[in-house]
Enzyme design. Structure first.
Site, PDB file in Angstrom:
ATOM      1  N   ASP A   4      -3.429   7.597   5.057  1.00  0.00           N
ATOM      2  CA  ASP A   4      -2.954   6.230   5.283  1.00  0.00           C
ATOM      3  C   ASP A   4      -3.473   5.738   6.639  1.00  0.00           C
ATOM      4  OD1 ASP A   4      -1.608   3.881   4.872  1.00  0.00           O
ATOM      5  OD2 ASP A   4       0.372   4.668   5.390  1.00  0.00           O
ATOM      6  N   GLU A   5      -3.568   4.424   6.794  1.00  0.00           N
ATOM      7  CA  GLU A   5      -4.015   3.806   8.064  1.00  0.00           C
ATOM      8  C   GLU A   5      -5.331   4.424   8.552  1.00  0.00           C
ATOM      9  OE1 GLU A   5      -2.485   1.270   8.845  1.00  0.00           O
ATOM     10  OE2 GLU A   5      -0.327   1.434   8.530  1.00  0.00           O
TER      11      GLU A   5
ATOM     12  N   ARG B 249       3.617  -9.675  10.687  1.00  0.00           N
ATOM     13  CA  ARG B 249       4.911  -8.962  10.657  1.00  0.00           C
ATOM     14  C   ARG B 249       6.003  -9.882  10.121  1.00  0.00           C
ATOM     15  NH1 ARG B 249       3.026  -5.018   9.678  1.00  0.00           N
ATOM     16  NH2 ARG B 249       1.122  -6.255   9.704  1.00  0.00           N
TER      17      ARG B 249
ATOM     18  N   LYS C 296       0.818  -1.220   0.000  1.00  0.00           N
ATOM     19  CA  LYS C 296       0.000   0.000   0.000  1.00  0.00           C
ATOM     20  C   LYS C 296       0.852   1.270   0.000  1.00  0.00           C
ATOM     21  CE  LYS C 296      -0.711   0.192   5.024  1.00  0.00           C
ATOM     22  NZ  LYS C 296       0.095   1.382   5.266  1.00  0.00           N
ATOM     23  N   THR C 297       1.998   1.232   0.682  1.00  0.00           N
ATOM     24  CA  THR C 297       2.867   2.413   0.714  1.00  0.00           C
ATOM     25  C   THR C 297       3.353   2.737  -0.689  1.00  0.00           C
ATOM     26  OG1 THR C 297       3.580   1.824   2.943  1.00  0.00           O
ATOM     27  CG2 THR C 297       4.925   3.421   1.761  1.00  0.00           C
TER      28      THR C 297
ATOM     29  N   GLN D 240      -6.512  -4.625  10.679  1.00  0.00           N
ATOM     30  CA  GLN D 240      -5.385  -4.119  11.464  1.00  0.00           C
ATOM     31  C   GLN D 240      -5.783  -2.909  12.305  1.00  0.00           C
ATOM     32  OE1 GLN D 240      -1.396  -4.254   9.512  1.00  0.00           O
ATOM     33  NE2 GLN D 240      -2.539  -4.716   7.656  1.00  0.00           N
TER      34      GLN D 240
END
Length: 777
Positions: A225-226, A614, A33-34, A256
């Site tokens: 973002d997020e 992770r 996504k980044t 998340q």
């Protein structure tokens, strides 16, 4: 530009090429996504969108810096500098600096960190003569923070009888007064806390339509973002700013969403399509980070949640190893397993320390891990511990610098007015505080007018106060013409801080001086970096803004090869080849405090999903059968989350295996001898004496075999082994004491002993037939 777009898969290209209108990108863990956000911003700029018109809000300052660097590589550094990119707090602090006068604040307002806020609330509670055991400062601050993030101002609080009744039921009937006094004291000191940066931005945009119109017109394209981690206050700011053009792109993953405890509202992402008309939805479902086993295991976990958006995360990566589950008897043994596994992986596969992360639910769990890593001589770093900027000697320097920028900052002034000691005692400070409250002025203003106010101070004390004021004013003059490094270096010497620390010749005292030196190095590095930014000159105000908004994860530790230890909350957004999720026990993870409702349990499950995803290559889940809590040894049972993972993705390292041996935790001697009078007499065999057997022994005839006596030397294979193997000077590894050197050997056979000097714990004398030693050198 086309080169970068062609590197994306089809699902990633679609949201990048969609220029206008509201859109949501539902991005699974490790789905890039980044990269999508970065290339989308660069693409907008390539279409002629002015960089000044793009607002990008990220989760951390570190993420913003990385994205801006990537964008610089695509469109050029000069254009990338013009982007409004950063965290909510950093971006809106920048807006508030420009518009602060409309709210009655100075443009150089101080940003209070948590420590400053707790100190101020403590002072308020003391002045109100309230019981600190009932009105606990940290709890009060948490309550005030939740009010602010829910846009409950002091006025709204006093207009809400339900809130007041709830506080009264909690035996805190004066909560509203504390809130009011805290807000007034912050305002008088020209200070905002972290929550104010959002609350005051909402106030600014709501009370001043012209300001709202100005920023709506400026920010034609907004990217968040997020988005699943936004709270109500952040949500309203984004809604207000995007209302005019509605070119808003939000990116997030409901799976998340793990910050409900600090106000994050998962409904912001779940209901996004209802907030805007014609929303386009894109899904990034291909995971590039983890193996198939990890991805599928994570999917099998999150499927148990009922509240979620539809998506199926998949990966084209290899299957990889199964997730390894390990059971230990105690938390100390759990630490030893983790440390020895890391050590073995490093030795066998030439892995770096930085390839490993140990994640836990609570900070307290780090102790056992730290002990074990130290004994294995494995370097590590704890994230989320005491920040560099929170250390006393650093905070002292920063408080002097804060006073230079904003002399009204009372928390900074009270901290350093008599450090180093200059004969201004607590009684004098109390008189100054009372006078400041009476005249509704800052303490510094009272000190400036000390001759005009009768505080019943002697001439010597008045002179010392005037000298302090003169010193700060001299710093302000220097600040007008010099950069942050020159001033900080001057302040650290002129105030006597460095000289004071030099009096302490202990290692701790030397370390404090080194910390101040490191601070000055950091300021120098900052001022040099600011030269690259248009319009920046490396001024003190620029540095203090950067420090005030820094977090522990923003520090660049790329040159440090250390195992990472952190809570799962801090691990979000990071990735490691090897991840250990420790303390997988009921009431610990999921937390006993987060299982009273389905929504709480689902958040805990999302937290586990974050922990598992992770890992790139290998994940370990470990738990202990017993663990010390509050000094008491308590029994534990495995977390339900382990059972919720589809069994085909797991490999149990200690379940029913033959090499696992229970280590008794009590001494057999406490039970005494068997009382044979309570045993049943066995039937004699031939002419042999009667044999006593218990009820659970087989009733069939017992075959007696003649056994040869065992020699003492054969009692332990280890003893014989070390007779030949262990010599003076050997370097050995012990599972409990760590690494050490053999400095003496005595005795023979089963009684042979080794005197070993361990790096941690000093000299120990060990019986070799019992000692579990590995010779490593």
């Amino acid at each position: 530009m086309q080169k970068y777009i062609s590197q994306l898969n089809e699902a990633q290209q679609e949201p990048v090429l969609q220029k206008d209108g509201p859109m949501i990108i539902i991005a699974g863990a490790g789905s890039g996504k980044t990269r999508v956000l970065t290339i989308r911003i660069a693409y907008l700029m390539s279409l002629g969108v002015d960089a000044f018109s793009i607002l990008a809000l990220t989760f951390t300052n570190k993420a913003a810096r990385e994205m801006k660097k990537r964008i610089s590589d695509i469109v050029g550094a000069s254009e990338a500098k013009n982007l409004w990119m950063g965290t909510f707090h950093s971006v809106f602090a920048r807006i508030l600096r420009s518009e602060a006068d409309k709210l009655g604040y100075p443009s150089n307002f101080t940003i209070y960190d948590t420590q400053d806020s707790v100190r101020l609330i403590s002072a308020v509670i003391k002045e109100m003569q309230l019981d600190k055991d009932i009105y606990k400062p940290k709890q009060i601050l948490s309550r005030i923070s939740s009010y602010k993030n829910s846009l409950i101002t002091v006025k709204a609080y006093f207009n809400n009888p339900e809130l007041q009744e709830a506080d009264a039921m909690a035996k805190k009937p004066r909560m509203g007064e504390i809130y009011q006094n805290y807000v007034e004291r912050c305002f008088k000191a020209g200070a905002m806390d972290f929550d104010d940066l959002l609350l005051k931005t909402n106030e600014l945009l709501n009370r001043f339509p012209d300001v709202l119109a100005k920023y709506q017109d400026r920010f034609r394209y907004i990217l968040v973002d997020e988005y699943q981690d936004t709270n109500h206050s952040q949500y309203l700011i984004v809604r207000a700013l995007s209302d005019r053009f509605q070119n808003i792109c939000v990116v997030g993953d409901d799976a998340q969403s793990i910050y409900a405890f600090r106000g994050a509202n998962i409904n912001n992402i779940l209901n996004f399509q209802k907030d805007y008309e014609g929303v386009k939805t894109y899904r990034l479902e291909q995971n590039y980070r983890s193996t198939k086993n990890i991805v599928e295991a994570a999917n099998s976990i999150i499927d148990k949640n009922k509240t979620k958006l539809d998506k199926v995360v998949w990966t084209a990566n290899d299957f990889g190893n199964k997730i390894k589950v390990h059971r230990s008897v105690t938390d100390s043994e759990e630490g030893r397993f983790v440390a020895s596994t890391i050590w073995e992986q490093k030795m066998q596969n030439q892995m770096m320390n930085g390839h490993f992360a140990i994640l836990y639910r609570t900070n307290a769990q780090s102790r056992a891990m730290e002990d074990a890593l130290r004994k294995r001589d494995i370097p590590y770093r704890i994230y989320g511990g005491l920040s560099f900027y929170q250390r006393k000697e650093i905070k002292d320097v920063l408080c002097y610098l804060r006073l230079v920028i904003n002399p009204k900052d009372e928390e900074a002034l009270i901290r350093v007015i008599n450090y180093p000691a200059r004969g201004i005692g607590d009684t004098t400070v109390e008189k100054l505080t009372i006078a400041a409250n009476h005249y509704k002025r800052s303490i510094f203003e009272v000190m400036q007018n000390i001759d005009k106010i009768d505080l019943k101070l002697n001439s010597g004390t008045k002179q010392r106060l005037q000298d302090f004021v003169t010193m700060i004013q001299s710093f302000q003059v220097i600040n007008e013409n010099q950069d942050a490094f020159y001033l900080a270096d001057h302040v650290s010497k002129k105030t006597g801080l460095v000289q004071e620390l030099k009096k302490d010749a202990t290692p701790e005292g030397i370390a404090k001086i080194q910390n101040i030196e490191e601070l000055l190095n950091g300021i120098k590095d900052f001022t040099e970096g600011q030269k690259e930014i248009d319009g920046a000159r490396g001024a003190l105000s620029e540095f203090m803004e950067d420090v005030a908004l820094a977090t522990d994860l923003d520090k660049d530790t790329s040159d440090e090869d250390r195992v990472a230890l952190m809570t799962i909350h801090l691990a979000k957004g990071l990735e490691f080849p090897y991840v250990f999720v420790v303390g997988m026990e009921e009431d610990l993870f999921p937390s006993a405090m987060s299982m009273s409702t389905r929504s709480e349990l689902e958040e805990e499950r999302r937290l586990f999903y974050v922990a598992l995803t992770r890992a790139e290559k290998q994940a370990y889940l470990t738990y202990a059968q017993s663990r010390y809590r509050w000094g008491k040894l308590t029994d534990s049972e495995p977390s339900r989350f382990i059972e919720e993972i589809n069994g085909e993705y797991l490999e149990y390292l200690t379940a029913e295996e033959t090499n696992y041996r229970y280590k008794p935790m009590i001494d057999n001697d406490i039970f005494g001898d068997v009382d044979k009078s309570k045993l049943r007499l066995a039937k004699p065999i031939g002419g042999t004496p009667p044999k006593y057997i218990t009820d659970n022994e087989p009733k069939s005839d017992i075959n007696v075999r003649k056994l040869k006596p065992v020699s003492s030397n054969a009692a332990s294979g280890t003893a014989n082994l070390f007779d030949n193997k262990l010599t003076l000077g050997n370097v050995v590894m012990h599972e409990r004491f760590g690494k050490g050197e053999v400095i003496n050997l005595e005795g023979v056979g089963a009684d042979k002993k080794a005197e070993i000097k361990f790096e941690v714990g000093g000299i120990k004398k060990l019986l070799l037939r019992f000692a579990k030693l590995d010779v490593i050198g």
